[in-house]
Motif scaffolding. Structure first.
Motif, short mmCIF file in Angstrom:
data_model
loop_
_atom_site.label_atom_id
_atom_site.label_comp_id
_atom_site.label_asym_id
_atom_site.label_seq_id
_atom_site.Cartn_x
_atom_site.Cartn_y
_atom_site.Cartn_z
N TYR A 94 0.90 -0.99 0.06
CA TYR A 94 -0.06 -0.02 0.07
C TYR A 94 0.89 1.22 -0.17
N ALA A 99 -13.30 8.44 -2.42
CA ALA A 99 -13.05 8.01 -1.15
C ALA A 99 -12.80 9.44 -0.31
N LYS A 100 -12.05 9.95 -1.00
CA LYS A 100 -11.18 11.05 -0.01
C LYS A 100 -12.23 12.37 0.04
N ASP A 127 -15.45 11.78 0.00
CA ASP A 127 -16.25 11.42 1.15
C ASP A 127 -15.96 11.41 2.57
N ALA A 187 -12.90 9.83 3.67
CA ALA A 187 -12.32 8.80 4.19
C ALA A 187 -10.63 9.03 4.41
N GLY A 188 -9.98 8.30 5.35
CA GLY A 188 -8.94 8.33 5.83
C GLY A 188 -8.18 7.45 5.07
N GLU A 189 -6.59 7.32 5.39
CA GLU A 189 -5.80 6.46 4.70
C GLU A 189 -6.24 4.84 5.34
N VAL A 190 -6.79 4.90 6.68
CA VAL A 190 -7.12 3.42 6.82
C VAL A 190 -8.35 3.00 6.37
N GLN A 191 -9.37 3.98 6.04
CA GLN A 191 -10.46 3.41 5.52
C GLN A 191 -10.25 3.38 3.80
N ILE A 192 -9.47 4.12 3.16
CA ILE A 192 -8.87 3.58 1.93
C ILE A 192 -8.45 2.13 1.82
N THR A 246 -8.40 -0.58 4.00
CA THR A 246 -9.37 -1.56 4.60
C THR A 246 -10.45 -1.72 3.53
N GLN A 247 -11.12 -0.49 3.05
CA GLN A 247 -12.61 -0.53 2.22
C GLN A 247 -12.14 -0.57 0.70
#
Length: 303
Positions: free
Chosen positions: A124, A201-202, A204, A206-211, A213-214
């Motif tokens: 990543y 995603a950003k 919306d 979303a942070g790095e962890v959400q990007i 994992t999701q």
């Protein structure tokens, strides 16, 4: 649409049948040793001796060397009488085989789990961040991946000796966790994820962890399973690492012990070999679709 001439259609049909028959014969040829191993594991020791003759012979009582001599060879796929005696001996009467089997599990499972976790995080980082230092570091990963284990054996041993972990399982587990193969594959996969997905995603929030994992993990699912399966097979069959790093044979995995079984009983060697194949076969049959998809499409989507 006009059909091609009959001669061309017959020619195509011939080549299609030819390649089908050829591939089927190749598949049977590759599967034959496995079929012989499974069949012989259900034979009695008396029948195995009758089929293969005197497999092991001592030339000199003072000489510990042994040689394999086949006086009679009769490969059979159907036993005269099905016997489970070999499996009873392996599973219930002799603990050495099960101990070596669990040694393999204790060594391989942590390597596969933690190597996958480390590889996902590193991949990543390689996929998300740009820079000259990152490209140089990734190039070094590729160089290390291309090197066979025998080239890095001495440095690994020296580092393990400095850390004081020689003759322990950590001397095998730690180098396995940080192997570069999984990082290379997963980084290639994550680079194929469209940037538009991440940018959306950003937006919306979303942070790095959400990007990670999701988005990245779900889109890399096939590649992750491919890496897990290939690493499991690789380390399940390792021989050099335990022989060099572990002087105590009580810690040796079954892959090392298999070569020594037939010196005492050939029938047990067949049974243990079948048991040894079961974990990899189960993983392959369970994740065949993921493996094919991961190899064919690198586990990602085309951007």
């Amino acid at each position: 649409m006009r059909k091609p001439p009959l001669k061309i259609r017959l020619k195509r049909k011939f080549f299609s049948v030819f390649f089908t028959v050829f591939t089927a014969l190749c598949a049977l040829l590759f599967l034959f040793p496995t079929a012989v191993t499974i069949a012989n594991s259900f034979m009695t020791q008396k029948e195995i001796n009758a089929n293969y003759g005197a497999m092991i012979s001592n030339f000199d009582k003072n000489d510990s060397r042994k040689t394999f001599i086949s006086e009679k060879l009769n490969l059979k796929l159907i036993p005269d009488r099905v016997s489970f005696q070999q499996y009873i001996t392996v599973l219930f009467k002799n603990s050495d085989y099960l101990m070596k089997f669990w040694n393999s599990v204790i060594l391989v499972v942590p390597i596969v789990i933690f190597q996958t976790i480390v590889a996902l995080l590193a991949a990543y980082s390689f996929a998300r961040y740009q820079g000259r230092f990152k490209e140089i570091l990734f190039f070094l990963y590729v160089v290390l991946m291309l090197m066979p284990y025998q080239v890095t054996l001495v440095p690994n041993y020296l580092v393990a000796d400095m850390l004081g972990i020689v003759d322990t399982r950590l001397s095998i587990i730690l180098p396995g966790i940080f192997a570069p193969f999984s990082v290379f594959i997963l980084a290639k996969v994550m680079r194929r994820i469209p940037v538009s997905y991440i940018e959306a995603a950003k937006l919306d929030g979303a942070g790095e962890v959400q990007i990670f994992t999701q988005i990245c993990l779900p889109l890399s699912r096939s590649a992750i399973f491919s890496v897990v399966l290939l690493n499991f097979i690789d380390y399940w069959n390792m021989v050099e690492q335990p022989l060099i790093m572990l002087s105590d044979t009580d810690y040796h995995p079954l892959s090392v012990f298999l070569s020594k079984i037939n010196s005492g009983d050939v029938g047990l060697a067949f049974a243990v070999a079948v048991i040894y194949m079961i974990p990899t076969l189960l993983m392959f049959f369970y994740g065949e679709d993921y493996l094919v998809e991961g190899i064919a499409y690198s586990g990602g989507i085309k951007g």
